[in-house]
Design an enzyme around this catalytic site. Structure first.
Site, PDB file in Angstrom:
ATOM      1  N   GLU A 184     -27.803  -3.422  -6.556  1.00 46.88           N
ATOM      2  CA  GLU A 184     -28.302  -2.390  -5.530  1.00 46.88           C
ATOM      3  C   GLU A 184     -27.812  -2.673  -4.112  1.00 46.88           C
ATOM      4  O   GLU A 184     -27.522  -1.701  -3.294  1.00 46.88           O
ATOM      5  CB  GLU A 184     -29.639  -1.951  -5.761  1.00 46.88           C
ATOM      6  CG  GLU A 184     -30.166  -1.496  -6.997  1.00 46.88           C
ATOM      7  CD  GLU A 184     -30.184  -0.089  -7.206  1.00 46.88           C
ATOM      8  OE1 GLU A 184     -29.262   0.461  -6.579  1.00 46.88           O
ATOM      9  OE2 GLU A 184     -30.859   0.256  -8.159  1.00 46.88           O
ATOM     10  N   SER A 234     -32.030   7.402  -6.609  1.00 43.52           N
ATOM     11  CA  SER A 234     -31.787   7.137  -5.147  1.00 43.52           C
ATOM     12  C   SER A 234     -32.925   7.819  -4.385  1.00 43.52           C
ATOM     13  O   SER A 234     -33.989   7.714  -4.742  1.00 43.52           O
ATOM     14  CB  SER A 234     -30.380   7.285  -4.788  1.00 43.52           C
ATOM     15  OG  SER A 234     -30.188   6.620  -3.461  1.00 43.52           O
TER      16      SER A 234
END
Ligand SMILES: *[C@@H]1O[C@H](CO)[C@@H](O)[C@H](O)[C@H]1NC(C)=O
Ligand SMILES: *[C@@H]1O[C@H](CO)[C@@H](O)[C@H](O)[C@H]1NC(C)=O
Ligand SMILES: *[C@@H]1O[C@H](CO)[C@@H](O)[C@H](O)[C@H]1NC(C)=O
Ligand SMILES: *[C@@H]1O[C@H](CO)[C@@H](O)[C@H](O)[C@H]1NC(C)=O
Ligand SMILES: *[C@@H]1O[C@H](CO)[C@@H](O)[C@H](O)[C@H]1NC(C)=O
Ligand SMILES: *[C@@H]1O[C@H](CO)[C@@H](O)[C@H](O)[C@H]1NC(C)=O
Ligand SMILES: *[C@@H]1O[C@H](CO)[C@@H](O)[C@H](O)[C@H]1NC(C)=O
Length: 544
Positions: free
Chosen positions: A364, A242
């Site tokens: 995602e 991330s």
């Protein structure tokens, strides 16, 4: 004379700790660190090691400076410090949406969130943890490969101790192997790490990407010191997910991407997430918001506020972020972060001497999607909020050409909300991964983590698998997949691309855009769905 006395002091320290506890002590000259046994006695943890001067007072909002002040009291690592944390209020809508979409049920009720800041939070937070296999000290091993983890959390959350590397370390030391040295780092977050700069001349040396410089200083610390913990500074793999993944990409593009400049050899970039289009205009808006909330007319004045005052401003501003972002984060500064990340990457302004693996997950988008969006206006408003400097004409292009409102089945979505979920996933993550492949001339290895449910950050529970049955969302973990996943990271860290390394199971991307799709029923080489016109828009079209 001075030299001699500090040497003999060091020996006294060693002798003392040996006699009392048998625990190793590492002398960094400015500080002295005692390891503690962790991982069921298989490795030593040297925790809360300072790598910079505390970024307090006049050093607040500035590029960090290396640790120079001396404190030779033995540090047993027991005082944990993490950087001040803050989170978007929109998670209150996106998390229930994620669970309803995947399971048809609301999220399981967990423990009530703690009220008030975590007691470990401190503005004095530039510390790292080192974990060394026991053999390093017990059998005098040296030159082990090194794995550095850069945590994610939207550049406003997360910390070095968030994930327990015991499983990874165990896999590294399995079958009598020597293993590797693990390092987890903190870096400044939110307002503290990504302070906006006002127009005042007093603000000339506010570092709007201070948090990225913190990471760089920690990586340079590894170069200089890791041999004292048994590590080899010439064999460093950096891994992150991330914001940690996009941080690594930022380290590779820093200073316009000079070959050999990034202080590491290999990178594993998982789900690189970053807010698109964070230019000087956007950051001027962040400054306006901060200065009016804080009642200051320069960041220099904000150096006089207390930590508590800044912490509550940070919390309030980050909480108030519009969907999908956290207000503070990397922004174009023409130097460390020279351009929009996708532009730096795709134009190959990268340190091409580093080997790169890049990846994203199946689902995602869910964690960043606004479930209230039901029409085209809502779709456009989402992106107008995410990217305030992008003109309406581009937002229209996004809504008409890139993600047309066509639910006939001709597009990879058949409902309004699926359209948003895809656009969110591609803009925040997938296309950053694709830009990384392009930046490395398609010589990357790439994969897609499609193990159900494959939501953002679910793979982190696989990287740090320690036998637990469920991931950080409470979804089941497939132990077979987790162990194999860990084997890749251990092999990549210790063997790189060398013979016997399982990492070669992940294909080279090539101009055919090959990725490994990791699924519940096996791994398959497929064409990367991110390699196409939509990502070309996010990489080029948006800015031209
Ligand atoms: C810890 O080590 C002991 C002795 O080697 C072993 O019996 C035990 O199963 C280990 N525990 C874990 C959690 O690995
Ligand atoms: C010096 O280090 C010790 C051990 O980590 C710590 O307890 C102490 O607070 C430090 N002293 C100063 C002045 O920072
Ligand atoms: C440990 O290794 C270093 C270098 O590899 C060597 O100089 C030193 O003598 C060794 N110490 C012991 C106790 O074997
Ligand atoms: C929160 O956001 C809204 C809309 O952007 C803005 O009007 C308001 O001033 C913000 N509040 C704070 C505390 O920043
Ligand atoms: C890399 O792969 C992409 C996707 O297939 C392709 O469009 C591009 O031309 C390739 N670039 C190079 C340098 O091969
Ligand atoms: C990867 O696997 C997932 C899960 O089986 C599937 O939904 C997806 O379509 C696959 N992706 C590609 C690009 O083949
Ligand atoms: C776990 O993954 C393996 C490998 O893909 C697969 O064979 C197995 O069926 C999976 N187990 C479960 C419970 O889904």
């Amino acid at each position: 004379m001075k030299f001699r006395s500090s040497i003999s002091q060091a020996f006294m320290v060693l002798a003392l700790s040996d006699a009392t506890l048998g625990l190793p002590v590492v002398d960094l000259l400015t500080s002295v660190h005692q390891g503690s046994l962790e991982g069921n006695g298989t490795f030593y943890g040297f925790n809360n090691v300072p790598y910079a001067e505390p970024p307090l007072g006049e050093l607040r909002f500035r590029v960090p400076i290396p640790k120079i002040s001396i404190n030779r009291t033995v540090n047993d690592g027991s005082t944990t410090r993490i950087c001040p944390q803050a989170s978007g209020a929109w998670f209150g809508l996106s998390v229930p949406f994620l669970f309803e979409t995947l399971t048809g049920q609301p999220p399981p009720s967990g423990p009530a969130p703690p009220s008030g800041p975590d007691p470990r939070e401190s503005e004095d937070c530039l510390y790292l943890n080192v974990k060394s296999p026991r053999k390093v000290f017990d059998n005098n091993l040296s030159n082990l490969p090194v794995l550095v983890w850069i945590h994610g959390g939207g550049f406003t959350m997360g910390y070095k101790d968030q994930f327990d590397p015991t499983g990874l370390m165990a896999q590294g030391m399995s079958n009598g192997k020597n293993g590797f040295v693990y390092v987890g780092i903190n870096y400044r977050l939110g307002l503290f790490g990504f302070p906006p700069k006002g127009p005042s001349f007093r603000d000339w040396d506010v570092a709007t990407n201070a948090g990225l410089y913190d990471q760089r200083l920690a990586l340079l610390w590894v170069q200089k010191n890791i041999h004292k913990f048994g590590g080899n500074p010439n064999q460093v793999t950096v891994m992150g997910e991330s914001a940690g993944g996009s941080s690594i990409a930022a380290q590779l593009t820093a200073f316009y991407g000079i070959d050999g400049e990034a202080p590491f050899n290999r990178a594993v970039i998982q789900s690189p997430a970053i807010r698109p289009a964070t230019d000087a205009t956007v950051y001027a808006g962040v400054y306006q918001q901060f200065s009016s909330a804080a009642g200051v007319s320069s960041m220099d004045q904000a150096r006089d506020l207390t930590t508590t005052q800044l912490q509550s401003l940070n919390s309030a501003i980050v909480a108030n972020s519009s969907f999908g972002h956290f207000t503070f984060g990397p922004n174009v500064d023409g130097l460390f972060f020279p351009d929009e990340l996708v532009r730096s990457l795709s134009s190959r302004r990268v340190d091409s001497s580093v080997d790169v693996i890049v990846a994203y997950n199946l689902n995602e988008g869910l964690l960043f999607t606004d479930p209230r969006v039901t029409d085209n206006t809502g779709f456009k408003n989402y992106f107008a909020g995410l990217m305030p400097s992008i003109p309406a004409s581009k937002i229209n292009q996004l809504a008409t050409t890139v993600y047309p409102e066509d639910f006939s089945g001709a597009q990879p979505y058949t409902t309004q909300i699926q359209r948003l979920v895809l656009a969110v996933a591609e803009s925040l993550i997938h296309c950053n991964a694709f830009a990384t492949d392009l930046g490395y001339n398609n010589q990357t290895r790439s994969y897609k983590f499609s193990v159900w449910p494959g939501v953002h950050s679910a793979d982190t529970s696989y990287t740090f698998y320690n036998g637990q049955p469920v991931d950080n969302f409470g979804f089941p973990i497939n132990a077979t997949i987790a162990q194999h996943f860990q084997k890749w990271w251990v092999d990549y860290t210790t063997l790189g691309e060398g013979s016997g390394s399982s990492i070669t199971e992940i294909p080279i991307y090539t101009s055919q855009a090959k990725i490994l799709n990791i699924t519940d029923t096996g791994n398959f080489v497929v064409r990367d769905p991110a390699a196409g016109a939509r990502c070309r828009f996010w990489i080029d079209g948006l800015y031209n």
